[in-house]
Design a protein around this motif. Structure first.
Motif, mmCIF file in Angstrom:
data_model
loop_
_atom_site.group_PDB
_atom_site.id
_atom_site.type_symbol
_atom_site.label_atom_id
_atom_site.label_comp_id
_atom_site.label_asym_id
_atom_site.label_seq_id
_atom_site.Cartn_x
_atom_site.Cartn_y
_atom_site.Cartn_z
ATOM 1 N N VAL A 185 136.567 10.680 -26.749
ATOM 2 C CA VAL A 185 135.522 11.495 -26.130
ATOM 3 C C VAL A 185 134.930 10.750 -24.938
ATOM 4 O O VAL A 185 134.704 11.332 -23.877
ATOM 5 C CB VAL A 185 134.426 11.847 -27.148
ATOM 6 N N PHE A 186 134.706 9.446 -25.102
ATOM 7 C CA PHE A 186 134.190 8.669 -23.978
ATOM 8 C C PHE A 186 135.160 8.721 -22.803
ATOM 9 O O PHE A 186 134.736 8.835 -21.644
ATOM 10 C CB PHE A 186 133.953 7.214 -24.378
ATOM 11 N N GLY A 187 136.447 8.657 -23.076
ATOM 12 C CA GLY A 187 137.422 8.723 -22.002
ATOM 13 C C GLY A 187 137.326 10.027 -21.223
ATOM 14 O O GLY A 187 137.427 10.041 -19.993
ATOM 15 N N SER A 188 137.115 11.134 -21.926
ATOM 16 C CA SER A 188 136.990 12.430 -21.262
ATOM 17 C C SER A 188 135.711 12.509 -20.441
ATOM 18 O O SER A 188 135.718 12.999 -19.305
ATOM 19 C CB SER A 188 137.024 13.551 -22.304
ATOM 20 N N THR B 249 125.094 27.430 -26.236
ATOM 21 C CA THR B 249 125.416 27.175 -27.636
ATOM 22 C C THR B 249 126.650 26.285 -27.691
ATOM 23 O O THR B 249 127.693 26.630 -27.123
ATOM 24 C CB THR B 249 125.688 28.484 -28.398
ATOM 25 N N GLU B 250 126.513 25.140 -28.347
ATOM 26 C CA GLU B 250 127.607 24.176 -28.431
ATOM 27 C C GLU B 250 127.739 23.670 -29.865
ATOM 28 O O GLU B 250 126.755 23.610 -30.600
ATOM 29 C CB GLU B 250 127.356 22.996 -27.495
ATOM 30 N N ILE B 251 128.944 23.271 -30.229
ATOM 31 C CA ILE B 251 129.226 22.740 -31.555
ATOM 32 C C ILE B 251 129.702 21.296 -31.387
ATOM 33 O O ILE B 251 130.737 21.054 -30.765
ATOM 34 C CB ILE B 251 130.318 23.558 -32.276
ATOM 35 N N TRP B 252 128.932 20.359 -31.926
ATOM 36 C CA TRP B 252 129.263 18.941 -31.809
ATOM 37 C C TRP B 252 129.502 18.361 -33.196
ATOM 38 O O TRP B 252 128.767 18.661 -34.144
ATOM 39 C CB TRP B 252 128.131 18.167 -31.135
ATOM 40 N N THR B 253 130.494 17.492 -33.312
ATOM 41 C CA THR B 253 130.791 16.827 -34.577
ATOM 42 C C THR B 253 130.546 15.326 -34.452
ATOM 43 O O THR B 253 131.057 14.679 -33.527
ATOM 44 C CB THR B 253 132.246 17.070 -35.012
ATOM 45 N N PHE B 254 129.770 14.797 -35.390
ATOM 46 C CA PHE B 254 129.464 13.369 -35.450
ATOM 47 C C PHE B 254 130.165 12.763 -36.659
ATOM 48 O O PHE B 254 130.371 13.436 -37.672
ATOM 49 C CB PHE B 254 127.960 13.144 -35.578
ATOM 50 N N PRO C 134 125.142 1.408 -39.124
ATOM 51 C CA PRO C 134 124.565 2.735 -39.364
ATOM 52 C C PRO C 134 124.877 3.758 -38.281
ATOM 53 O O PRO C 134 124.487 4.912 -38.391
ATOM 54 C CB PRO C 134 123.055 2.437 -39.393
ATOM 55 N N ASN C 135 125.574 3.345 -37.233
ATOM 56 C CA ASN C 135 125.820 4.241 -36.106
ATOM 57 C C ASN C 135 126.709 5.426 -36.452
ATOM 58 O O ASN C 135 127.673 5.323 -37.195
ATOM 59 C CB ASN C 135 126.482 3.485 -34.952
ATOM 60 N N TRP C 136 126.363 6.564 -35.873
ATOM 61 C CA TRP C 136 127.217 7.754 -35.860
ATOM 62 C C TRP C 136 127.742 7.916 -34.444
ATOM 63 O O TRP C 136 127.051 7.611 -33.479
ATOM 64 C CB TRP C 136 126.423 8.989 -36.256
ATOM 65 N N GLU C 137 128.966 8.409 -34.305
ATOM 66 C CA GLU C 137 129.555 8.669 -33.000
ATOM 67 C C GLU C 137 129.860 10.155 -32.851
ATOM 68 O O GLU C 137 130.197 10.835 -33.814
ATOM 69 C CB GLU C 137 130.856 7.884 -32.829
ATOM 70 N N LEU C 138 129.771 10.630 -31.608
ATOM 71 C CA LEU C 138 130.228 11.974 -31.293
ATOM 72 C C LEU C 138 131.741 11.927 -31.189
ATOM 73 O O LEU C 138 132.291 11.197 -30.355
ATOM 74 C CB LEU C 138 129.622 12.453 -29.971
ATOM 75 N N ILE C 139 132.439 12.688 -32.043
ATOM 76 C CA ILE C 139 133.895 12.628 -32.047
ATOM 77 C C ILE C 139 134.550 13.891 -31.497
ATOM 78 O O ILE C 139 135.750 13.885 -31.205
ATOM 79 C CB ILE C 139 134.439 12.349 -33.469
ATOM 80 N N ALA C 140 133.809 14.984 -31.363
ATOM 81 C CA ALA C 140 134.414 16.220 -30.857
ATOM 82 C C ALA C 140 133.339 17.208 -30.447
ATOM 83 O O ALA C 140 132.220 17.184 -30.981
ATOM 84 C CB ALA C 140 135.322 16.853 -31.912
ATOM 85 N N THR C 141 133.659 18.057 -29.487
ATOM 86 C CA THR C 141 132.815 19.199 -29.118
ATOM 87 C C THR C 141 133.713 20.418 -28.989
ATOM 88 O O THR C 141 134.909 20.310 -28.735
ATOM 89 C CB THR C 141 132.081 18.988 -27.770
#
Length: 224
Positions: A125-128, A199-204, A213-220
């Motif tokens: 995701v960071f690459g994009s 309206t967006e759908i994000w997955t952590f 304890p970190n969560w990352e955004l892995i997809a939208t």
């Protein structure tokens, strides 16, 4: 619009960790979904404690620890599985924290702030995101985004994978003003005076076996 652009860039982003991602230093999203009293004592000053919105502690909500009924939805079953793997997880605190994550990521992308984005996003995701920022900078364009407000941050999916990675998907409904300007300051996309509802759908995701304890955004993805 910045959010729509993100969706187009990330529509095909893979949704799970491969197991090769590096763990990142703790950031302001550390402890997302964790009660403040249960966050690591070693956390730095960058971590924001995120109490439940209603002020109710998880220990006062025994239903969170009760096994779901046989006909429970996949969402309830997923949340229960995550709670079993990570006793510190709290759905209400997570939803509150997700709001902060959304705001940080949207603002950092608009500003081209890769340093803020890097620890918050999975590698792909960071690459994009970074590629989109590169293209904008190469064209000498600037992005001006104002997040007016987040109307909704609702958990719509939850899963504990076989590798014990918790994945929680949140539906965001937000009001945003966004405009792209060229090198001369002329608006070439969006409208600096127009408020749009998005309206967006994000997955952590977070590895429940990790002490980080970190969560990352892995997809939208798009809501449609």
């Amino acid at each position: 619009m910045i959010a729509a652009f993100l969706i187009l860039r990330l529509r095909n982003t893979l949704g799970r960790r491969t197991g090769h991602e590096q763990e990142h230093p703790r950031t302001r999203l550390g402890g997302l979904g964790t009660k403040p009293s249960e966050a690591s004592d070693e956390r730095g000053d960058n971590i924001i404690d995120l109490p439940a919105r209603d002020g109710v502690r998880r220990d006062d909500r025994p239903e969170d620890d009760m096994p779901p009924a046989e006909d429970a939805s996949p969402l309830e079953q997923g949340l229960y599985a995550i709670r079993k793997a990570d006793p510190n997880f709290d759905r209400r605190t997570f939803a509150d924290g997700a709001r902060g994550a959304y705001e940080m990521i949207v603002n950092a992308f608009a500003a081209g702030d890769r340093d803020t984005l890097r620890p918050l996003l999975a590698e792909k995701v960071f690459g994009s995101f970074s590629a989109a920022i590169d293209a904008r900078e190469a064209a000498k364009q600037t992005q001006e985004t104002t997040l007016v407000g987040i109307k909704q941050a609702e958990i719509v999916e939850a899963e504990l994978t076989d590798s014990k990675v918790a994945e929680v998907t949140v539906k965001f409904v937000s009001s945003m003003i966004s405009a792209t300007k060229d090198s001369e300051g002329r608006v070439i996309a969006g409208d600096p005076n127009d408020v749009n509802t998005l309206t967006e759908i994000w997955t952590f995701a977070r590895d429940t076996r990790s002490r980080d304890p970190n969560w990352e955004l892995i997809a939208t993805r798009s809501a449609h």
